[in-house]
Design a protein around this motif. Structure first.
Motif, short mmCIF file in Angstrom:
data_model
loop_
_atom_site.label_atom_id
_atom_site.label_comp_id
_atom_site.label_asym_id
_atom_site.label_seq_id
_atom_site.Cartn_x
_atom_site.Cartn_y
_atom_site.Cartn_z
N VAL A 60 0.82 -1.22 0.00
CA VAL A 60 0.00 0.00 0.00
C VAL A 60 0.84 1.26 0.00
O VAL A 60 0.32 2.37 -0.18
N SER A 61 2.15 1.12 0.19
CA SER A 61 2.99 2.31 0.40
C SER A 61 3.06 3.23 -0.81
O SER A 61 3.32 4.42 -0.68
N GLY A 62 2.82 2.69 -2.01
CA GLY A 62 2.94 3.51 -3.22
C GLY A 62 1.67 4.22 -3.63
O GLY A 62 1.66 4.91 -4.66
N ASP A 63 0.59 4.11 -2.86
CA ASP A 63 -0.67 4.77 -3.23
C ASP A 63 -0.46 6.27 -3.25
O ASP A 63 -0.14 6.88 -2.22
N PRO A 64 -0.65 6.93 -4.41
CA PRO A 64 -0.26 8.34 -4.53
C PRO A 64 -1.33 9.34 -4.11
O PRO A 64 -1.09 10.55 -4.17
N ARG A 65 -2.51 8.90 -3.72
CA ARG A 65 -3.57 9.84 -3.34
C ARG A 65 -3.09 10.76 -2.22
O ARG A 65 -2.35 10.35 -1.33
N THR A 66 -3.54 12.01 -2.28
CA THR A 66 -3.10 13.00 -1.31
C THR A 66 -4.08 13.09 -0.15
O THR A 66 -5.29 13.12 -0.35
N LEU A 67 -3.54 13.15 1.06
CA LEU A 67 -4.35 13.33 2.27
C LEU A 67 -3.92 14.60 2.98
O LEU A 67 -2.73 14.88 3.10
N ALA A 68 -4.91 15.35 3.47
CA ALA A 68 -4.64 16.51 4.32
C ALA A 68 -5.12 16.17 5.72
O ALA A 68 -6.30 15.88 5.93
N LEU A 124 -0.61 23.72 11.44
CA LEU A 124 -2.06 23.58 11.42
C LEU A 124 -2.47 22.17 11.02
O LEU A 124 -3.58 21.72 11.32
N GLY A 125 -1.59 21.49 10.34
CA GLY A 125 -1.84 20.14 9.86
C GLY A 125 -0.69 19.73 8.97
O GLY A 125 0.41 20.32 9.03
N ALA A 126 -0.91 18.74 8.14
CA ALA A 126 0.16 18.25 7.27
C ALA A 126 -0.46 17.57 6.05
O ALA A 126 -1.61 17.13 6.07
N VAL A 127 0.36 17.46 5.00
CA VAL A 127 -0.05 16.83 3.75
C VAL A 127 0.93 15.72 3.42
O VAL A 127 2.15 15.90 3.53
N LEU A 128 0.41 14.57 3.01
CA LEU A 128 1.25 13.48 2.56
C LEU A 128 0.41 12.50 1.76
O LEU A 128 -0.80 12.68 1.61
N ARG A 129 1.06 11.49 1.20
CA ARG A 129 0.35 10.54 0.36
C ARG A 129 -0.38 9.50 1.21
O ARG A 129 0.03 9.18 2.32
N TYR A 130 -1.45 8.96 0.64
CA TYR A 130 -2.24 7.92 1.31
C TYR A 130 -1.34 6.76 1.75
O TYR A 130 -1.43 6.28 2.89
N GLY A 131 -0.48 6.31 0.84
CA GLY A 131 0.39 5.18 1.17
C GLY A 131 1.35 5.48 2.31
O GLY A 131 1.72 4.58 3.07
N GLN A 132 1.77 6.73 2.43
CA GLN A 132 2.67 7.11 3.51
C GLN A 132 1.99 7.09 4.87
O GLN A 132 2.66 6.97 5.90
N VAL A 210 -8.53 16.24 -9.51
CA VAL A 210 -7.42 16.20 -8.55
C VAL A 210 -6.14 15.73 -9.25
O VAL A 210 -6.18 14.96 -10.21
N GLY A 211 -5.03 16.22 -8.77
CA GLY A 211 -3.72 15.88 -9.30
C GLY A 211 -2.67 16.77 -8.67
O GLY A 211 -2.92 17.43 -7.66
N ASN A 212 -1.50 16.81 -9.28
CA ASN A 212 -0.40 17.63 -8.78
C ASN A 212 -0.05 18.73 -9.76
O ASN A 212 -0.21 18.56 -10.98
N VAL A 213 0.42 19.84 -9.24
CA VAL A 213 0.87 20.95 -10.07
C VAL A 213 2.24 21.40 -9.58
O VAL A 213 2.68 21.04 -8.49
N GLN A 214 2.91 22.18 -10.43
CA GLN A 214 4.17 22.79 -10.04
C GLN A 214 4.06 24.30 -10.20
O GLN A 214 3.49 24.80 -11.18
N LEU A 215 4.60 25.02 -9.21
CA LEU A 215 4.60 26.48 -9.22
C LEU A 215 6.02 26.96 -9.00
O LEU A 215 6.91 26.19 -8.61
N LEU A 237 -2.59 22.33 -1.93
CA LEU A 237 -1.99 21.83 -0.70
C LEU A 237 -0.50 21.61 -0.92
O LEU A 237 -0.13 20.91 -1.86
N PRO A 238 0.36 22.19 -0.09
CA PRO A 238 1.81 22.05 -0.31
C PRO A 238 2.27 20.61 -0.14
O PRO A 238 1.79 19.90 0.74
N LEU A 239 3.19 20.19 -1.00
CA LEU A 239 3.74 18.84 -0.94
C LEU A 239 5.23 18.90 -0.63
O LEU A 239 5.92 19.85 -0.99
N LYS A 240 5.71 17.86 0.00
CA LYS A 240 7.13 17.73 0.31
C LYS A 240 7.93 17.63 -0.99
O LYS A 240 7.52 16.95 -1.94
#
Length: 416
Positions: A60-68, A124-132, A210-215, A237-240
């Motif tokens: 399950v570690s590779g599941d890329p969905r984002t969780l806040a 205030l919280g944190a963001v990481l992947r579902y698998g993490q 939903v997905g990822n972007v770069q700024l 949501l900021p990502l590592k």
């Protein structure tokens, strides 16, 4: 007056004093695993069996969905010693704003900023992947099962097909063979489109892309954005940072909500999506450089009217699937799990304790359901001045620090 013929609640046993409480948990996602770990560590009388349909050995570690996760959820996982701090991106500020046109001719900015430093917390919280999140929870549960094989059981590759209440209040669970448990907690979630309809339901006729972007790297690390547009909310949501990321860029998870029947995103290619999205984001977000592949899912409210039905309990998305406008669905589920164990651990009457769970969770559940439902519906209302009213509300919160702080505390820890 008291009824002296009836024993006080703490002496009224619904089970023999020496009998373990046989607890079944259906669903080994983050909520189900968290419940299993808390039950194993805080509720000595519980014999815990965790069921999930996913195959044994599935990584399950590779599941890329984002969780806040809110700060309260981070603290719950820290308490279990499963928080992957090195992989998580802390949220230190949240910027909420209303996209133009709004507040025409009024010298007020429809912007709100919540800062962790102002609230006296590190984040205030944190963001990481579902698998993490799920992988360390699963490893911890497997360790519990190895250490106490008579008390903790993990039944992967075992879908549960039916639950049946029995005359003695216990529940028969069908997972290929029938087994009887004193209490069954359903923690399987799923998305709105795939769920059976519950007691309270509403289709918002909206789609979340939903997905990822770069700024560019101009914005401060740990800054999250919620932007209200005429179509719906847009969240970043900021990502590592990951190895290989350009130092001049930063990554963020995107949630872009639009009407389903007149979807402005579906027909666009990646370059066109980048152009449109760049016009929606606030200047403080920085320059949008790239939009990755996006996936879509339908949005709706699907909630049980009660968590408890006899000896069956539903928590997390199994109890309430919400619009992602406040990012609180998983956080509600983790609070459900912790409150359930805290209430049951010392109880001698299981049914009375379950009634207390229902009452204690109601303020947090219903305030969050009502708030997200109101915001989600407001994007479908075609009322003159609605955007201006929403913008004024955002500006008013910014001008009232005590009210803003109360809102921040509820987002971090729920309503207590």
């Amino acid at each position: 007056m008291t009824n002296e013929s009836a024993p006080p609640d703490h002496l009224d046993r619904s089970l023999p004093a020496t009998a373990p409480v046989r607890l079944a948990i259906v669903g080994a996602g983050p909520v189900g695993l968290t419940l299993a770990l808390f039950a194993a560590r805080l509720w000595p009388a519980a014999e815990v069996t965790l069921f999930d349909a996913r195959p044994a050995g599935h990584d399950v570690s590779g599941d890329p969905r984002t969780l806040a996760l809110s700060l309260g959820s981070v603290q719950l996982l820290q308490r279990l010693d499963v928080w992957p701090a090195e992989q998580a991106q802390p949220i230190t500020r949240v910027h909420v704003s209303q996209a133009p046109p709004t507040l025409t001719g009024v010298p007020i900015k429809p912007e709100l900023t919540i800062n962790a430093l102002d609230e006296g917390v590190p984040q205030l919280g944190a963001v990481l992947r579902y698998g993490q999140v799920v992988a360390p929870l699963q490893r911890a549960w497997e360790a519990e099962c190895a250490a106490a094989p008579a008390r903790c059981h993990f039944r992967l590759g075992t879908p549960v097909s039916a639950l049946k209440p029995l005359p003695d209040k216990r529940v028969e669970l069908d997972a290929g063979i029938a087994e009887v448990f004193d209490l069954v907690v359903v923690a399987e979630g799923g998305v709105f489109a795939d769920q059976a309809r519950k007691g309270l339901t509403h289709d918002y006729a909206q789609t979340a892309w939903v997905g990822n972007v770069q700024l560019d790297n101009s914005a401060a690390p740990g800054l999250a954005f919620e932007r209200f547009t005429r179509h719906g909310p847009v969240a970043l949501l900021p990502l590592k940072a990951e190895p290989g990321d350009a130092p001049t860029r930063r990554r963020a998870a995107l949630v872009w909500c639009v009407p389903r029947d007149d979807d402005p995103v579906a027909p666009l290619n990646d370059h066109q999506r980048l152009t449109v999205l760049a016009t929606l984001l606030p200047e403080a977000a920085g320059v949008l450089r790239e939009v990755g592949p996006l996936k879509s899912f339908a949005l709706g409210l699907n909630a049980e009217r009660t968590l408890v039905d006899g000896r069956q309990v539903r928590i997390g998305n199994a109890a309430q699937t919400l619009h992602p406008v406040a990012g609180q669905g998983l956080n509600l589920g983790l609070r459900d799990a912790f409150t359930l164990v805290q209430t049951l651990r010392d109880a001698t009457n299981l049914d009375s304790a379950l009634r207390r769970v229902e009452w204690s969770r109601a303020p947090d559940r219903w305030s969050m359901i009502a708030a997200t439902d109101f915001l989600a519906r407001s994007f479908t209302w075609q009322l003159p001045g609605l955007a201006a009213a929403r913008g004024l509300g955002i500006a008013a919160l910014q001008a009232l620090p005590p009210v803003k702080s109360a809102l921040a505390r509820q987002m971090m820890f729920g309503r207590r």
